[in-house]
Write a protein that holds these residues in place. Structure first.
Motif, PDB file in Angstrom:
ATOM      1  N   ARG A 258      37.304  34.356  56.443  1.00  0.00           N
ATOM      2  CA  ARG A 258      35.760  33.979  56.230  1.00  0.00           C
ATOM      3  C   ARG A 258      35.794  32.704  55.834  1.00  0.00           C
ATOM      4  N   ASP A 259      36.141  32.645  54.363  1.00  0.00           N
ATOM      5  CA  ASP A 259      36.196  31.299  54.031  1.00  0.00           C
ATOM      6  C   ASP A 259      37.283  30.723  53.280  1.00  0.00           C
ATOM      7  N   ASP A 260      38.414  31.181  53.596  1.00  0.00           N
ATOM      8  CA  ASP A 260      39.716  30.804  53.104  1.00  0.00           C
ATOM      9  C   ASP A 260      39.825  30.189  51.724  1.00  0.00           C
ATOM     10  N   LYS A 261      39.001  30.932  50.830  1.00  0.00           N
ATOM     11  CA  LYS A 261      39.137  30.242  49.435  1.00  0.00           C
ATOM     12  C   LYS A 261      39.712  31.355  48.616  1.00  0.00           C
ATOM     13  N   ILE A 262      40.159  31.348  47.476  1.00  0.00           N
ATOM     14  CA  ILE A 262      40.555  32.394  46.738  1.00  0.00           C
ATOM     15  C   ILE A 262      39.763  32.277  45.542  1.00  0.00           C
ATOM     16  N   ILE A 263      39.296  33.507  44.930  1.00  0.00           N
ATOM     17  CA  ILE A 263      38.282  33.712  43.879  1.00  0.00           C
ATOM     18  C   ILE A 263      39.078  34.150  42.551  1.00  0.00           C
ATOM     19  N   PHE A 264      39.003  33.540  41.477  1.00  0.00           N
ATOM     20  CA  PHE A 264      39.721  33.980  40.313  1.00  0.00           C
ATOM     21  C   PHE A 264      38.708  34.624  39.376  1.00  0.00           C
ATOM     22  N   GLY A 265      39.119  35.718  38.520  1.00  0.00           N
ATOM     23  CA  GLY A 265      38.272  36.018  37.536  1.00  0.00           C
ATOM     24  C   GLY A 265      38.614  35.220  36.469  1.00  0.00           C
ATOM     25  N   LYS A 266      37.995  35.317  35.313  1.00  0.00           N
ATOM     26  CA  LYS A 266      38.028  34.321  34.223  1.00  0.00           C
ATOM     27  C   LYS A 266      39.526  34.561  33.238  1.00  0.00           C
ATOM     28  N   GLY A 267      40.188  35.609  33.556  1.00  0.00           N
ATOM     29  CA  GLY A 267      41.447  35.781  32.915  1.00  0.00           C
ATOM     30  C   GLY A 267      41.307  36.631  31.699  1.00  0.00           C
ATOM     31  N   THR A 268      42.213  37.248  31.237  1.00  0.00           N
ATOM     32  CA  THR A 268      42.208  38.440  30.041  1.00  0.00           C
ATOM     33  C   THR A 268      43.546  38.000  29.506  1.00  0.00           C
ATOM     34  N   ARG A 269      43.491  37.695  28.107  1.00  0.00           N
ATOM     35  CA  ARG A 269      44.684  37.230  27.285  1.00  0.00           C
ATOM     36  C   ARG A 269      45.001  38.478  26.792  1.00  0.00           C
ATOM     37  N   LEU A 270      46.284  38.748  26.759  1.00  0.00           N
ATOM     38  CA  LEU A 270      47.112  40.014  26.229  1.00  0.00           C
ATOM     39  C   LEU A 270      47.967  39.415  25.210  1.00  0.00           C
ATOM     40  N   HIS A 271      47.935  40.250  24.150  1.00  0.00           N
ATOM     41  CA  HIS A 271      48.893  39.964  23.021  1.00  0.00           C
ATOM     42  C   HIS A 271      49.362  41.397  22.830  1.00  0.00           C
TER      43      HIS A 271
ATOM     44  N   SER B 113      32.914  37.611  44.417  1.00  0.00           N
ATOM     45  CA  SER B 113      33.249  37.210  42.932  1.00  0.00           C
ATOM     46  C   SER B 113      34.021  38.349  42.375  1.00  0.00           C
ATOM     47  N   VAL B 114      34.634  37.992  41.031  1.00  0.00           N
ATOM     48  CA  VAL B 114      35.563  38.868  40.453  1.00  0.00           C
ATOM     49  C   VAL B 114      35.098  38.970  38.993  1.00  0.00           C
ATOM     50  N   THR B 115      35.305  39.998  38.714  1.00  0.00           N
ATOM     51  CA  THR B 115      34.908  40.116  37.121  1.00  0.00           C
ATOM     52  C   THR B 115      35.802  41.115  36.571  1.00  0.00           C
ATOM     53  N   GLN B 116      36.488  40.547  35.375  1.00  0.00           N
ATOM     54  CA  GLN B 116      37.475  41.273  34.844  1.00  0.00           C
ATOM     55  C   GLN B 116      37.297  41.347  33.467  1.00  0.00           C
ATOM     56  N   MET B 117      37.804  42.364  32.733  1.00  0.00           N
ATOM     57  CA  MET B 117      37.545  42.620  31.298  1.00  0.00           C
ATOM     58  C   MET B 117      37.923  41.675  30.147  1.00  0.00           C
ATOM     59  N   GLU B 118      37.043  41.171  29.355  1.00  0.00           N
ATOM     60  CA  GLU B 118      37.020  39.934  28.557  1.00  0.00           C
ATOM     61  C   GLU B 118      38.487  40.301  27.439  1.00  0.00           C
ATOM     62  N   GLY B 119      39.010  39.332  26.964  1.00  0.00           N
ATOM     63  CA  GLY B 119      39.898  39.600  26.135  1.00  0.00           C
ATOM     64  C   GLY B 119      39.456  38.926  24.702  1.00  0.00           C
ATOM     65  N   PRO B 120      40.598  38.725  23.837  1.00  0.00           N
ATOM     66  CA  PRO B 120      42.001  39.345  24.014  1.00  0.00           C
ATOM     67  C   PRO B 120      42.241  40.699  23.837  1.00  0.00           C
ATOM     68  N   VAL B 121      43.043  41.257  24.517  1.00  0.00           N
ATOM     69  CA  VAL B 121      43.474  42.497  24.331  1.00  0.00           C
ATOM     70  C   VAL B 121      44.818  42.474  23.558  1.00  0.00           C
ATOM     71  N   THR B 122      44.638  43.370  22.528  1.00  0.00           N
ATOM     72  CA  THR B 122      45.660  43.481  21.515  1.00  0.00           C
ATOM     73  C   THR B 122      46.542  44.834  21.661  1.00  0.00           C
ATOM     74  N   LEU B 123      47.766  44.959  21.785  1.00  0.00           N
ATOM     75  CA  LEU B 123      48.440  46.379  22.097  1.00  0.00           C
ATOM     76  C   LEU B 123      49.384  46.457  21.091  1.00  0.00           C
ATOM     77  N   SER B 124      49.920  47.645  20.655  1.00  0.00           N
ATOM     78  CA  SER B 124      51.421  47.609  20.268  1.00  0.00           C
ATOM     79  C   SER B 124      52.448  47.703  21.160  1.00  0.00           C
ATOM     80  N   GLU B 125      53.650  47.276  20.968  1.00  0.00           N
ATOM     81  CA  GLU B 125      54.863  47.496  22.000  1.00  0.00           C
ATOM     82  C   GLU B 125      54.781  49.202  22.413  1.00  0.00           C
ATOM     83  N   GLU B 126      55.175  49.180  23.732  1.00  0.00           N
ATOM     84  CA  GLU B 126      55.223  50.577  24.159  1.00  0.00           C
ATOM     85  C   GLU B 126      54.015  51.197  24.553  1.00  0.00           C
ATOM     86  N   ALA B 127      52.729  50.407  24.095  1.00  0.00           N
ATOM     87  CA  ALA B 127      51.410  51.264  24.558  1.00  0.00           C
ATOM     88  C   ALA B 127      51.168  51.164  25.878  1.00  0.00           C
TER      89      ALA B 127
END
Lengths: 113, 112
Positions: A97-110, A3-17
Motif C-alpha cells: 500500500r504505502d511501503d512504510k513501516i509504522i513503529f509504536g512508541k516503545g516499551t522499556r523493560l527492566h 497506527s500501532v499502540t503498545q503499552m507504556e513502560g517502564p515494565v519492571t519484572l523479576s528474573e524468571e517472571a
C-alpha cells in the motif's frame, strides 16, 4: 491511517517472571507485524515477525501471535532474564500500500536479578 | 546479522559545525532510511530513499539533508549543527518490496 499502540513502560519484572507486552494496531488491509528490540546503546534488531493472521512469530524464547480478530500482536516470554532488559518496539507494515513501516512508541523493560 | 554500518558511533561537536553521518549497507538493498530517536525512545522518520538519486522527506521535518549517489551509501549532513540536533540517528535499509527493515547501530550526536 495505520497506527500501532503498545503499552507504556517502564515494565519492571523479576528474573524468571512471565512477560507480556501488549500491542494493538489499526490498518486498512493485511499488514505484516513485527517486534524489534533495542539493547542499551545499540540500534534496533528484528526480534520476530508474522505476515498473516494466526501466524506465530518466535525467537529467543519470545513469541507473538497475529490476532486479526482483536487486531493484536502481544509479545510474551515465559521466563525472562536480566539480559532481556531492553526497549521493545511493535511495528507494522503494508508494503503493497504505502511501503512504510509504522513503529509504536516503545516499551522499556527492566529485569531485576 | 544485518550488514549495515554507521560512523561515527559517537560525536560531540560545537555549534555551527558541519557534520556528516555515514551509513553503508552491503545487502544490496534499494531502500534506505534515516530515523531520529528521542531520549524518550520514539522513532521519527526524517529521510528515506528508494534508490540511487532518490531522496524523500520523512514524517518529521529535519534541517538535515541526505544524498544517494551509490546504492550502498546514504550519508546525512547537517550544515550548521545546533544543540537542538542532539539526538541519536539510526540508519536502516530494506528491499524495495520487502517487509523487513534492518538497522545500523546508531550514531549519537551531541552538539554543545
Amino acid at each position: 491511517g495505520n497506527s500501532v499502540t503498545q503499552m507504556e513502560g517502564p515494565v519492571t519484572l523479576s528474573e524468571e517472571a512471565f512477560l507480556t507486552i501488549n500491542c494493538t494496531y489499526t490498518a486498512t488491509g493485511y499488514p505484516s507485524l513485527f517486534w524489534y528490540v533495542q539493547y542499551p546503546g545499540e540500534g534496533l534488531q528484528l526480534l520476530l515477525k508474522a505476515t498473516k493472521a494466526d501466524d506465530k512469530g518466535s525467537n529467543k524464547g519470545f513469541e507473538a501471535t497475529y490476532r486479526k480478530e482483536t487486531t493484536s500482536f502481544h509479545l510474551e516470554k515465559g521466563s525472562v532474564q536480566v539480559s532481556d532488559s531492553a526497549v521493545y518496539f511493535c511495528a507494522l507494515s503494508e508494503w503493497d500500500r504505502d511501503d512504510k513501516i509504522i513503529f509504536g512508541k516503545g516499551t522499556r523493560l527492566h529485569i531485576l536479578p | 546479522e544485518a550488514d549495515i554500518y554507521q560512523t561515527p558511533r559517537y560525536l560531540v561537536i560545537g555549534t555551527g559545525k558541519k557534520i556528516t553521518l555515514e551509513c553503508s549497507q552491503t545487502m544490496g538493498h534499494d531502500k534506505m532510511y534515516w530515523y531520529q530517536q528521542d531520549p524518550g525512545m520514539e522513532l521519527h522518520l526524517i529521510h528515506y530513499s528508494y534508490g540511487v538519486n532518490s531522496t524523500e522527506k520523512g514524517d518529521l521535518s529535519s534541517e538535515s539533508t541526505v544524498s544517494r549517489i551509490r546504492t550502498e551509501h546514504f550519508p546525512l549532513t547537517l550544515e550548521s549543527a545546533r544543540p537542538s540536533h542532539t539526538s541519536q540517528y539510526l540508519c536502516a535499509s530494506s528491499e524495495l518490496s520487502g517487509n523487513t527493515i534492518y538497522f545500523g547501530e546508531g550514531s549519537w550526536l551531541t552538539v554543545v
